[in-house]
Motif scaffolding. Structure first.
Motif, mmCIF file in Angstrom:
data_model
loop_
_atom_site.group_PDB
_atom_site.id
_atom_site.type_symbol
_atom_site.label_atom_id
_atom_site.label_comp_id
_atom_site.label_asym_id
_atom_site.label_seq_id
_atom_site.Cartn_x
_atom_site.Cartn_y
_atom_site.Cartn_z
ATOM 1 N N ASN A 106 21.983 28.680 -133.773
ATOM 2 C CA ASN A 106 20.644 29.238 -133.619
ATOM 3 C C ASN A 106 19.607 28.130 -133.677
ATOM 4 O OD1 ASN A 106 21.501 32.143 -133.983
ATOM 5 N ND2 ASN A 106 22.161 31.288 -135.922
ATOM 6 N N ILE A 107 18.519 28.343 -133.001
ATOM 7 C CA ILE A 107 17.366 27.460 -133.116
ATOM 8 C C ILE A 107 16.273 28.284 -133.769
ATOM 9 C CG2 ILE A 107 15.638 26.127 -131.876
ATOM 10 C CD1 ILE A 107 17.793 25.605 -129.733
ATOM 11 N N SER A 108 15.796 27.805 -134.897
ATOM 12 C CA SER A 108 14.816 28.558 -135.671
ATOM 13 C C SER A 108 13.598 27.704 -135.966
ATOM 14 C CB SER A 108 15.434 29.010 -137.007
ATOM 15 O OG SER A 108 16.574 29.799 -136.792
ATOM 16 N N ALA A 109 12.523 28.378 -136.299
ATOM 17 C CA ALA A 109 11.288 27.722 -136.716
ATOM 18 C C ALA A 109 10.901 28.286 -138.075
ATOM 19 C CB ALA A 109 10.187 27.968 -135.693
ATOM 20 N N ASP A 146 1.724 32.719 -130.445
ATOM 21 C CA ASP A 146 1.611 32.057 -129.148
ATOM 22 C C ASP A 146 2.544 30.847 -129.067
ATOM 23 O OD1 ASP A 146 -0.075 30.797 -131.073
ATOM 24 O OD2 ASP A 146 -1.284 29.883 -129.491
ATOM 25 N N VAL A 147 2.765 30.182 -130.180
ATOM 26 C CA VAL A 147 3.702 29.054 -130.213
ATOM 27 C C VAL A 147 5.130 29.564 -130.063
ATOM 28 C CG1 VAL A 147 4.591 27.140 -131.610
ATOM 29 C CG2 VAL A 147 2.136 27.621 -131.563
ATOM 30 N N VAL A 148 5.448 30.658 -130.745
ATOM 31 C CA VAL A 148 6.776 31.267 -130.621
ATOM 32 C C VAL A 148 7.034 31.641 -129.165
ATOM 33 C CG1 VAL A 148 8.191 33.268 -131.242
ATOM 34 C CG2 VAL A 148 6.875 32.083 -133.004
ATOM 35 N N ALA A 149 6.052 32.201 -128.510
ATOM 36 C CA ALA A 149 6.206 32.599 -127.107
ATOM 37 C C ALA A 149 6.506 31.393 -126.217
ATOM 38 C CB ALA A 149 4.954 33.326 -126.613
ATOM 39 N N VAL A 150 5.812 30.292 -126.441
ATOM 40 C CA VAL A 150 6.063 29.078 -125.654
ATOM 41 C C VAL A 150 7.468 28.559 -125.905
ATOM 42 C CG1 VAL A 150 5.395 26.650 -125.390
ATOM 43 C CG2 VAL A 150 3.633 28.410 -125.480
ATOM 44 N N LEU A 151 7.868 28.518 -127.176
ATOM 45 C CA LEU A 151 9.211 28.037 -127.522
ATOM 46 C C LEU A 151 10.298 28.929 -126.930
ATOM 47 C CD1 LEU A 151 8.598 27.065 -131.254
ATOM 48 C CD2 LEU A 151 8.973 25.504 -129.323
ATOM 49 N N GLU A 152 10.116 30.243 -127.044
ATOM 50 C CA GLU A 152 11.116 31.166 -126.497
ATOM 51 C C GLU A 152 11.245 31.019 -124.986
ATOM 52 O OE1 GLU A 152 10.225 35.114 -127.913
ATOM 53 O OE2 GLU A 152 11.210 34.711 -129.825
ATOM 54 N N LYS A 153 10.125 30.859 -124.306
ATOM 55 C CA LYS A 153 10.165 30.693 -122.847
ATOM 56 C C LYS A 153 10.907 29.411 -122.483
ATOM 57 C CE LYS A 153 7.227 30.606 -118.760
ATOM 58 N NZ LYS A 153 6.793 29.386 -118.166
ATOM 59 N N ALA A 154 10.600 28.336 -123.171
ATOM 60 C CA ALA A 154 11.258 27.055 -122.888
ATOM 61 C C ALA A 154 12.755 27.120 -123.183
ATOM 62 C CB ALA A 154 10.611 25.945 -123.701
ATOM 63 N N GLU A 204 14.515 29.218 -120.482
ATOM 64 C CA GLU A 204 14.664 28.448 -119.243
ATOM 65 C C GLU A 204 15.756 27.394 -119.382
ATOM 66 O OE1 GLU A 204 10.804 26.888 -118.206
ATOM 67 O OE2 GLU A 204 9.979 28.893 -117.879
ATOM 68 N N ALA A 205 15.754 26.678 -120.491
ATOM 69 C CA ALA A 205 16.759 25.632 -120.698
ATOM 70 C C ALA A 205 18.164 26.217 -120.780
ATOM 71 C CB ALA A 205 16.443 24.844 -121.966
ATOM 72 N N SER A 206 18.296 27.350 -121.455
ATOM 73 C CA SER A 206 19.629 27.936 -121.635
ATOM 74 C C SER A 206 20.157 28.606 -120.373
ATOM 75 C CB SER A 206 19.625 28.936 -122.795
ATOM 76 O OG SER A 206 18.831 30.061 -122.487
ATOM 77 N N SER A 207 19.307 28.795 -119.386
ATOM 78 C CA SER A 207 19.778 29.381 -118.132
ATOM 79 C C SER A 207 19.865 28.342 -117.010
ATOM 80 C CB SER A 207 18.879 30.540 -117.705
ATOM 81 O OG SER A 207 17.561 30.103 -117.510
ATOM 82 N N SER A 253 32.620 23.696 -123.900
ATOM 83 C CA SER A 253 32.232 23.608 -125.313
ATOM 84 C C SER A 253 32.930 24.657 -126.164
ATOM 85 C CB SER A 253 30.721 23.779 -125.454
ATOM 86 O OG SER A 253 30.355 25.133 -125.238
ATOM 87 N N GLY A 254 33.471 25.686 -125.515
ATOM 88 C CA GLY A 254 34.105 26.765 -126.255
ATOM 89 C C GLY A 254 33.128 27.852 -126.693
ATOM 90 N N TYR A 255 31.877 27.712 -126.339
ATOM 91 C CA TYR A 255 30.864 28.704 -126.711
ATOM 92 C C TYR A 255 30.536 29.622 -125.548
ATOM 93 C CZ TYR A 255 29.841 26.291 -131.066
ATOM 94 O OH TYR A 255 29.933 25.746 -132.304
ATOM 95 N N GLU A 256 30.097 30.820 -125.906
ATOM 96 C CA GLU A 256 29.554 31.758 -124.931
ATOM 97 C C GLU A 256 28.076 31.914 -125.249
ATOM 98 O OE1 GLU A 256 31.616 35.473 -124.962
ATOM 99 O OE2 GLU A 256 33.570 34.510 -124.824
ATOM 100 N N LEU A 257 27.269 31.977 -124.228
ATOM 101 C CA LEU A 257 25.834 32.104 -124.434
ATOM 102 C C LEU A 257 25.464 33.551 -124.707
ATOM 103 C CD1 LEU A 257 23.015 30.838 -124.409
ATOM 104 C CD2 LEU A 257 22.941 31.309 -121.956
ATOM 105 N N SER A 258 24.702 33.732 -125.748
ATOM 106 C CA SER A 258 24.135 35.032 -126.071
ATOM 107 C C SER A 258 22.700 34.781 -126.498
ATOM 108 C CB SER A 258 24.937 35.698 -127.198
ATOM 109 O OG SER A 258 24.358 36.941 -127.530
ATOM 110 N N TYR A 259 21.819 34.637 -125.521
ATOM 111 C CA TYR A 259 20.419 34.319 -125.815
ATOM 112 C C TYR A 259 19.748 35.502 -126.486
ATOM 113 C CZ TYR A 259 15.525 33.281 -125.312
ATOM 114 O OH TYR A 259 14.200 33.063 -125.586
ATOM 115 N N ARG A 260 19.006 35.218 -127.540
ATOM 116 C CA ARG A 260 18.249 36.251 -128.232
ATOM 117 C C ARG A 260 16.837 35.733 -128.503
ATOM 118 N NH1 ARG A 260 23.362 36.480 -131.087
ATOM 119 N NH2 ARG A 260 24.317 38.518 -130.834
ATOM 120 N N THR A 261 15.875 36.596 -128.347
ATOM 121 C CA THR A 261 14.509 36.252 -128.755
ATOM 122 C C THR A 261 14.468 36.219 -130.279
ATOM 123 O OG1 THR A 261 13.783 38.551 -128.903
ATOM 124 C CG2 THR A 261 13.552 37.466 -126.735
#
Length: 84
Positions: A18-21, A28-36, A39-42, A53-61
Motif C-alpha cells: 500500500n501507499i499511504s499518507a 485536494d492533495v489526496v485527489a492529486v496523489l490518487e490520480k497520479a 495513472e502510474a499503476s495502469s 513480480s508475483g503480484y496482482e494489481l488491485s488498485y484502491r482509492t
C-alpha cells in the motif's frame, strides 16, 4: 513453534503493498496523489512487469483501502483474540 500448515491448517493470507499518507492530508492533495497513482499503476510499463513480480494489481482509492482494512480487521480480530 510449528507453522499453521504443519498443524494441519490451510491458510491463505495475501500480502498487500500500500501507499499511504499521514492523516490530515488535504482532500485536494489526496485527489492529486490518487490520480497520479492510478495513472502510474495502469501504465503499460508497470502492468507489463507485474506478472514477473508475483503480484496482482488491485488498485484502491484511499476510501476503498480504508474500507478494506476495516473489513480485514473485523474478520481477523476474533482469531487474534482467541489466540491470546
Amino acid at each position: 513453534m510449528p507453522t499453521l500448515a504443519a498443524q494441519g491448517y490451510e491458510v491463505v493470507s495475501p500480502g498487500t503493498l500500500n501507499i499511504s499518507a499521514p492523516a490530515g492530508v488535504p482532500a485536494d492533495v489526496v485527489a492529486v496523489l490518487e490520480k497520479a497513482l492510478k495513472e502510474a499503476s495502469s501504465s503499460p510499463a508497470f502492468v507489463d512487469k507485474l506478472p514477473a513480480s508475483g503480484y496482482e494489481l488491485s488498485y484502491r482509492t484511499s476510501k476503498e483501502l480504508e474500507q478494506y482494512w476495516a473489513e480485514t480487521e473485523e474478520r481477523v480480530r476474533p482469531v487474534v483474540t482467541a489466540a491470546k
